[in-house]
Write a protein that holds these residues in place. Structure first.
Motif, PDB file in Angstrom:
ATOM      1  N   LEU A 259       0.800  -1.228   0.000  1.00 25.72           N
ATOM      2  CA  LEU A 259       0.000   0.000   0.000  1.00 25.72           C
ATOM      3  C   LEU A 259       0.834   1.280   0.000  1.00 25.72           C
ATOM      4  O   LEU A 259       0.290   2.370  -0.178  1.00 25.72           O
ATOM      5  CB  LEU A 259      -0.923   0.025   1.231  1.00 25.72           C
ATOM      6  CG  LEU A 259      -1.973  -1.069   1.303  1.00 25.72           C
ATOM      7  CD1 LEU A 259      -2.710  -1.017   2.630  1.00 25.72           C
ATOM      8  CD2 LEU A 259      -2.943  -0.965   0.142  1.00 25.72           C
ATOM      9  N   GLY A 260       2.134   1.152   0.193  1.00 22.07           N
ATOM     10  CA  GLY A 260       3.000   2.312   0.358  1.00 22.07           C
ATOM     11  C   GLY A 260       3.050   3.262  -0.812  1.00 22.07           C
ATOM     12  O   GLY A 260       3.332   4.445  -0.640  1.00 22.07           O
ATOM     13  N   SER A 261       2.765   2.783  -1.994  1.00 28.18           N
ATOM     14  CA  SER A 261       2.794   3.662  -3.159  1.00 28.18           C
ATOM     15  C   SER A 261       1.397   4.107  -3.572  1.00 28.18           C
ATOM     16  O   SER A 261       1.223   4.754  -4.589  1.00 28.18           O
ATOM     17  CB  SER A 261       3.475   2.957  -4.330  1.00 28.18           C
ATOM     18  OG  SER A 261       2.760   1.788  -4.667  1.00 28.18           O
ATOM     19  N   SER A 262       0.406   3.769  -2.758  1.00 28.06           N
ATOM     20  CA  SER A 262      -0.972   4.125  -3.099  1.00 28.06           C
ATOM     21  C   SER A 262      -1.267   5.567  -2.706  1.00 28.06           C
ATOM     22  O   SER A 262      -0.534   6.195  -1.951  1.00 28.06           O
ATOM     23  CB  SER A 262      -1.951   3.183  -2.386  1.00 28.06           C
ATOM     24  OG  SER A 262      -1.907   3.398  -1.002  1.00 28.06           O
ATOM     25  N   ASP A 263      -2.362   6.057  -3.231  1.00 29.68           N
ATOM     26  CA  ASP A 263      -2.827   7.401  -2.900  1.00 29.68           C
ATOM     27  C   ASP A 263      -3.948   7.262  -1.869  1.00 29.68           C
ATOM     28  O   ASP A 263      -5.089   7.657  -2.115  1.00 29.68           O
ATOM     29  CB  ASP A 263      -3.309   8.109  -4.164  1.00 29.68           C
ATOM     30  CG  ASP A 263      -3.640   9.569  -3.916  1.00 29.68           C
ATOM     31  OD1 ASP A 263      -3.059  10.155  -2.979  1.00 29.68           O
ATOM     32  OD2 ASP A 263      -4.479  10.115  -4.657  1.00 29.68           O
ATOM     33  N   LEU A 264      -3.624   6.674  -0.739  1.00 31.86           N
ATOM     34  CA  LEU A 264      -4.583   6.362   0.304  1.00 31.86           C
ATOM     35  C   LEU A 264      -5.115   7.636   0.946  1.00 31.86           C
ATOM     36  O   LEU A 264      -4.360   8.455   1.457  1.00 31.86           O
ATOM     37  CB  LEU A 264      -3.896   5.487   1.361  1.00 31.86           C
ATOM     38  CG  LEU A 264      -4.715   4.982   2.524  1.00 31.86           C
ATOM     39  CD1 LEU A 264      -5.791   4.023   2.039  1.00 31.86           C
ATOM     40  CD2 LEU A 264      -3.807   4.266   3.504  1.00 31.86           C
ATOM     41  N   LYS A 265      -6.415   7.816   0.894  1.00 30.00           N
ATOM     42  CA  LYS A 265      -7.068   8.960   1.536  1.00 30.00           C
ATOM     43  C   LYS A 265      -7.886   8.431   2.700  1.00 30.00           C
ATOM     44  O   LYS A 265      -8.827   7.667   2.524  1.00 30.00           O
ATOM     45  CB  LYS A 265      -7.989   9.704   0.558  1.00 30.00           C
ATOM     46  CG  LYS A 265      -7.255  10.342  -0.575  1.00 30.00           C
ATOM     47  CD  LYS A 265      -6.456  11.522  -0.090  1.00 30.00           C
ATOM     48  CE  LYS A 265      -5.793  12.223  -1.240  1.00 30.00           C
ATOM     49  NZ  LYS A 265      -4.461  12.677  -0.974  1.00 30.00           N
ATOM     50  N   MET A 266      -7.508   8.838   3.875  1.00 31.96           N
ATOM     51  CA  MET A 266      -8.185   8.377   5.077  1.00 31.96           C
ATOM     52  C   MET A 266      -8.149   9.540   6.060  1.00 31.96           C
ATOM     53  O   MET A 266      -7.350   9.574   6.975  1.00 31.96           O
ATOM     54  CB  MET A 266      -7.417   7.157   5.624  1.00 31.96           C
ATOM     55  CG  MET A 266      -8.185   6.322   6.587  1.00 31.96           C
ATOM     56  SD  MET A 266      -7.290   4.800   6.971  1.00 31.96           S
ATOM     57  CE  MET A 266      -6.318   5.309   8.361  1.00 31.96           C
ATOM     58  N   GLU A 267      -9.003  10.523   5.816  1.00 30.34           N
ATOM     59  CA  GLU A 267      -8.942  11.743   6.611  1.00 30.34           C
ATOM     60  C   GLU A 267     -10.333  12.216   6.992  1.00 30.34           C
ATOM     61  O   GLU A 267     -11.262  12.092   6.219  1.00 30.34           O
ATOM     62  CB  GLU A 267      -8.217  12.846   5.833  1.00 30.34           C
ATOM     63  CG  GLU A 267      -6.787  12.485   5.513  1.00 30.34           C
ATOM     64  CD  GLU A 267      -6.088  13.478   4.600  1.00 30.34           C
ATOM     65  OE1 GLU A 267      -6.693  14.524   4.269  1.00 30.34           O
ATOM     66  OE2 GLU A 267      -4.956  13.197   4.214  1.00 30.34           O
ATOM     67  N   VAL A 268     -10.422  12.757   8.187  1.00 31.89           N
ATOM     68  CA  VAL A 268     -11.618  13.449   8.624  1.00 31.89           C
ATOM     69  C   VAL A 268     -11.210  14.799   9.184  1.00 31.89           C
ATOM     70  O   VAL A 268     -10.112  14.955   9.706  1.00 31.89           O
ATOM     71  CB  VAL A 268     -12.401  12.655   9.694  1.00 31.89           C
ATOM     72  CG1 VAL A 268     -13.010  11.388   9.131  1.00 31.89           C
ATOM     73  CG2 VAL A 268     -11.566  12.354  10.897  1.00 31.89           C
ATOM     74  N   GLU A 269     -12.096  15.740   9.043  1.00 32.91           N
ATOM     75  CA  GLU A 269     -11.816  17.072   9.562  1.00 32.91           C
ATOM     76  C   GLU A 269     -12.421  17.202  10.949  1.00 32.91           C
ATOM     77  O   GLU A 269     -13.570  16.809  11.176  1.00 32.91           O
ATOM     78  CB  GLU A 269     -12.433  18.120   8.630  1.00 32.91           C
ATOM     79  CG  GLU A 269     -12.044  19.522   8.978  1.00 32.91           C
ATOM     80  CD  GLU A 269     -12.591  20.510   7.955  1.00 32.91           C
ATOM     81  OE1 GLU A 269     -13.059  21.580   8.393  1.00 32.91           O
ATOM     82  OE2 GLU A 269     -12.557  20.204   6.753  1.00 32.91           O
ATOM     83  N   VAL A 270     -11.648  17.733  11.874  1.00 36.96           N
ATOM     84  CA  VAL A 270     -12.127  17.937  13.231  1.00 36.96           C
ATOM     85  C   VAL A 270     -12.732  19.345  13.294  1.00 36.96           C
ATOM     86  O   VAL A 270     -12.030  20.327  13.079  1.00 36.96           O
ATOM     87  CB  VAL A 270     -10.995  17.819  14.278  1.00 36.96           C
ATOM     88  CG1 VAL A 270     -11.517  18.106  15.673  1.00 36.96           C
ATOM     89  CG2 VAL A 270     -10.367  16.442  14.206  1.00 36.96           C
ATOM     90  N   PRO A 271     -14.048  19.437  13.543  1.00 37.54           N
ATOM     91  CA  PRO A 271     -14.632  20.772  13.646  1.00 37.54           C
ATOM     92  C   PRO A 271     -14.103  21.479  14.881  1.00 37.54           C
ATOM     93  O   PRO A 271     -14.021  20.907  15.962  1.00 37.54           O
ATOM     94  CB  PRO A 271     -16.136  20.512  13.767  1.00 37.54           C
ATOM     95  CG  PRO A 271     -16.300  19.056  14.015  1.00 37.54           C
ATOM     96  CD  PRO A 271     -15.000  18.377  13.741  1.00 37.54           C
ATOM     97  N   VAL A 272     -13.689  22.714  14.702  1.00 40.03           N
ATOM     98  CA  VAL A 272     -13.139  23.498  15.801  1.00 40.03           C
ATOM     99  C   VAL A 272     -14.181  24.535  16.185  1.00 40.03           C
ATOM    100  O   VAL A 272     -14.674  25.272  15.338  1.00 40.03           O
ATOM    101  CB  VAL A 272     -11.813  24.163  15.394  1.00 40.03           C
ATOM    102  CG1 VAL A 272     -11.255  25.005  16.529  1.00 40.03           C
ATOM    103  CG2 VAL A 272     -10.803  23.114  14.962  1.00 40.03           C
ATOM    104  N   ASP A 273     -14.509  24.562  17.477  1.00 39.43           N
ATOM    105  CA  ASP A 273     -15.534  25.517  17.962  1.00 39.43           C
ATOM    106  C   ASP A 273     -15.065  26.943  17.852  1.00 39.43           C
ATOM    107  O   ASP A 273     -13.962  27.309  18.003  1.00 39.43           O
ATOM    108  CB  ASP A 273     -15.879  25.211  19.428  1.00 39.43           C
ATOM    109  CG  ASP A 273     -16.440  23.791  19.546  1.00 39.43           C
ATOM    110  OD1 ASP A 273     -17.067  23.307  18.588  1.00 39.43           O
ATOM    111  OD2 ASP A 273     -16.237  23.171  20.611  1.00 39.43           O
TER     112      ASP A 273
END
Length: 175
Positions: A161-175
């Protein structure tokens, strides 16, 4: 920091940042703390499986039962470390190591063909037949230079998987 009714100190925030390799800003950690406190309905300082399942998006995730093995009984610092795998500041290797833990059903540092088949069943449900899953996974293993008898290590996962374009992200809402 064990008692969720207390507020985080600057020291606590910095300690959590250090623990999660600075995957989150101080503001994000404070927001995560508020979310942790909401989830910790019992006020125990830990989040149980039932409390995690109260999050609708988590409850309907086909991998929720696998993730619960990693989540049940987390304190705040462990909760942030778990979520750090989904931070845009986390390296690809750290994300792959997280994925490996989801697949490592026996917690033995090895992932077998059958372990991956089990995850694939969870993810595909009735959309693929067992024969289609078997064929697809066999093809992936062969393309990566492995046989069905191979037990993969985390280094093998990184290699594949090291050369993949792995997208695994979430945005943390900031108050």
């Amino acid at each position: 920091m064990g008692n969720t009714s207390s507020m985080l100190t600057q020291y606590d925030i910095e300690e959590v940042q250090e623990h999660c390799n600075h995957a989150f800003s101080q503001q994000e950690i404070v927001s995560l703390y508020h979310r942790f406190c909401q989830l910790d309905r019992s006020g125990s300082g830990f989040i149980s499986s039932d409390e995690f399942l109260s999050v609708p998006e988590f409850a309907v995730n086909p991998l929720s039962q696998r993730l619960l093995r990693m989540l049940d009984g987390l304190n705040f610092k462990e909760f942030v470390a778990f979520l750090s795998a989904f931070s845009s500041r986390t390296t690809l290797q750290q994300k792959i190591e997280f994925i490996f833990k989801v697949y490592d059903l026996e917690f033995n540092g090895k992932v077998s063909f059958n372990d991956i088949m089990s995850v694939l069943r969870d993810l595909t449900g009735s959309f693929m037949t067992e024969q289609q899953r078997q064929k697809a996974l066999t093809h992936v293993f062969e393309e990566a230079g492995f046989s069905q008898d191979t037990s993969l290590s985390v280094a093998d996962f990184i290699k594949v998987l090291g050369s993949s374009d792995l997208k695994m992200e979430v945005e943390v809402p900031v108050d």
